[in-house]
Design an enzyme around this catalytic site. Structure first.
Site, short mmCIF file in Angstrom:
data_model
loop_
_atom_site.label_atom_id
_atom_site.label_comp_id
_atom_site.label_asym_id
_atom_site.label_seq_id
_atom_site.Cartn_x
_atom_site.Cartn_y
_atom_site.Cartn_z
N LYS A 13 0.83 -1.21 0.00
CA LYS A 13 0.00 0.00 0.00
C LYS A 13 0.87 1.26 0.00
CE LYS A 13 -2.03 -0.74 4.01
NZ LYS A 13 -1.62 -2.08 4.47
N ARG A 127 11.67 -6.85 5.09
CA ARG A 127 11.79 -5.46 4.67
C ARG A 127 12.59 -4.60 5.65
NH1 ARG A 127 5.50 -3.31 4.53
NH2 ARG A 127 5.15 -3.39 6.77
N ARG A 160 11.17 -2.30 11.05
CA ARG A 160 10.06 -1.88 11.90
C ARG A 160 9.89 -2.87 13.05
NH1 ARG A 160 4.83 -0.61 8.30
NH2 ARG A 160 3.84 -1.75 9.99
P1 ADP Z 1 0.69 -2.36 7.89
O1 ADP Z 1 -0.43 -2.13 6.92
O2 ADP Z 1 1.91 -2.89 7.25
O3 ADP Z 1 0.28 -3.13 9.10
P2 ADP Z 1 0.67 0.44 8.90
O4 ADP Z 1 1.87 1.29 8.92
O5 ADP Z 1 -0.47 0.86 8.03
O6 ADP Z 1 1.21 -0.99 8.49
O7 ADP Z 1 0.10 0.27 10.38
C1 ADP Z 1 0.92 -0.12 11.44
C2 ADP Z 1 0.10 -0.24 12.71
O8 ADP Z 1 -0.44 1.05 13.05
C3 ADP Z 1 -1.12 -1.14 12.62
O9 ADP Z 1 -0.80 -2.48 12.86
C4 ADP Z 1 -2.03 -0.54 13.69
O10 ADP Z 1 -1.62 -0.95 14.98
C5 ADP Z 1 -1.75 0.94 13.57
N1 ADP Z 1 -2.70 1.59 12.65
C6 ADP Z 1 -2.39 2.16 11.45
N2 ADP Z 1 -3.49 2.66 10.85
C7 ADP Z 1 -4.53 2.42 11.68
C8 ADP Z 1 -5.93 2.68 11.64
N3 ADP Z 1 -6.49 3.28 10.58
N4 ADP Z 1 -6.69 2.27 12.68
C9 ADP Z 1 -6.14 1.66 13.75
N5 ADP Z 1 -4.83 1.37 13.86
C10 ADP Z 1 -4.01 1.74 12.84
#
Ligand code: ADP
Ligand code: ZN
Length: 222
Positions: A13, A127, A160
Site C-alpha cells: 500500500k 523489509r 520496523r
Molecule cells: P501495515 O499495513 O503494514 O500493518 P501500517 O503502517 O499501516 O502498516 O500500520 C501499522 C500499525 O499502526 C497497525 O498495525 C495498527 O496498529 C496501527 N494503525 C495504522 N493505521 C490504523 C488505523 N487506521 N486504525 C487503527 N490502527 C491503525
C-alpha cells in the site's frame, strides 16, 4: 482527488501510494507513519498507541479518527489525498464518509490490493528502511549492495518493530477480522478496484499504481 489504499500488511500500500503521489501530484497520508513518528518523538499520542501497534492490534477508532481528521483539515490536502492505512474498520469508513460529505468531498477510488498470505509474511519479515533517506529495501527481493547498509546514503538500515513473524501474524488476523469487511462496504459504493499484486501474477504494487495513473491520464482526470 481522494484515493484510499486498502490491503493486508505487506501488500505494498505504502509503495503504491508513493508512486501515486508522484504521478498524480497528491500528498499521501499514512496513519501508520503518523503513529510511528509519534512513538519516535515520545509524544502523548505515541505513548497511547505503542502497545496496540507492537501487539498487531488496531489503535482504537476514536483516537485514530481524531488524529486523521485533524490531518485531513490541513491546507496541503485541500486538493486531495492518498490515504494509506485509513480507514481500517467499518466505523472509520463510515466516519470518513461523514467527514468528507461535510467538507463537500467524496472518495474517487478505493484500491484494494490482494496478495497470498505466505508471500506477505516473507515480504514483511525481510523489509528494511533507511532511517535517513527513507529508501525501502527488502533483504530478499531488493537487497542493498552491501550488508544492511543504504545504497543511497550509507546509513544502517532499520527494521520496523512490528515486522517480526509473530506480530505480523497478529496483524494479518486483525486485518481479516476488522479491515476485510470494509472491502464490501466500498464494493457497494461502486468505487472499488481490487487487484492481485504478487510474484505469481507478475505484477507488484508499483506497477499497479502506474497503470492507475495511466488510466487517469487516458480519462483526462489528471
Ligand atoms: P501495515 O499495513 O503494514 O500493518 P501500517 O503502517 O499501516 O502498516 O500500520 C501499522 C500499525 O499502526 C497497525 O498495525 C495498527 O496498529 C496501527 N494503525 C495504522 N493505521 C490504523 C488505523 N487506521 N486504525 C487503527 N490502527 C491503525
Ligand atoms: Zn538512505
Amino acid at each position: 482527488m481522494i484515493i484510499i489504499m486498502l490491503g493486508a500488511p505487506g501488500t505494498g500500500k505504502g509503495t503504491a501510494a508513493k508512486v501515486l503521489t508522484k504521478g498524480l501530484n497528491i500528498p499521501a497520508v499514512s496513519s501508520g507513519d503518523i503513529f510511528r513518528k509519534a512513538i519516535a518523538d515520545g509524544t502523548e499520542l505515541g505513548k497511547e498507541v505503542e502497545g496496540y501497534i507492537s501487539n498487531g492490534k488496531l489503535v482504537p477508532d476514536e483516537l485514530t479518527i481524531k488524529v486523521i481528521e485533524a490531518r485531513l483539515k490541513e491546507p496541503d490536502l485541500a486538493n486531495g489525498v492518498i490515504l494509506d492505512g485509513f480507514p481500517r474498520t467499518t466505523e472509520q469508513a463510515e466516519r470518513l464518509d461523514k467527514f468528507l460529505s461535510q467538507e463537500g468531498k467524496k472518495i474517487d477510488l478505493v484500491v484494494n490490493l490482494e496478495t497470498p498470505v505466505e508471500e506477505l509474511i516473507e515480504r514483511v519479515v525481510n523489509r528494511r528502511k533507511c532511517p535517513n533517506c527513507k529508501a525501502d529495501f527488502n533483504m530478499k527481493l531488493n537487497p542493498p549492495k552491501t550488508g544492511e547498509i543504504c545504497d543511497f546514503c550509507g546509513t544502517p538500515l532499520e527494521r520496523r518493530a512490528d515486522d517480526n513473524e509473530e506480530t505480523m501474524r497478529a496483524r494479518l488476523d486483525t486485518y481479516e477480522k476488522q479491515t476485510a469487511p470494509i472491502v464490501d462496504f466500498y464494493q457497494k459504493q461502486g468505487n472499488l478496484l481490487t487487484a492481485e499484486v504478487s510474484k505469481r501474477c507478475g505484477r507488484m504494487a508499483p506497477e499497479l499504481a502506474e497503470s492507475i495513473i495511466e488510466d487517469f491520464r487516458k480519462k483526462g482526470l489528471v
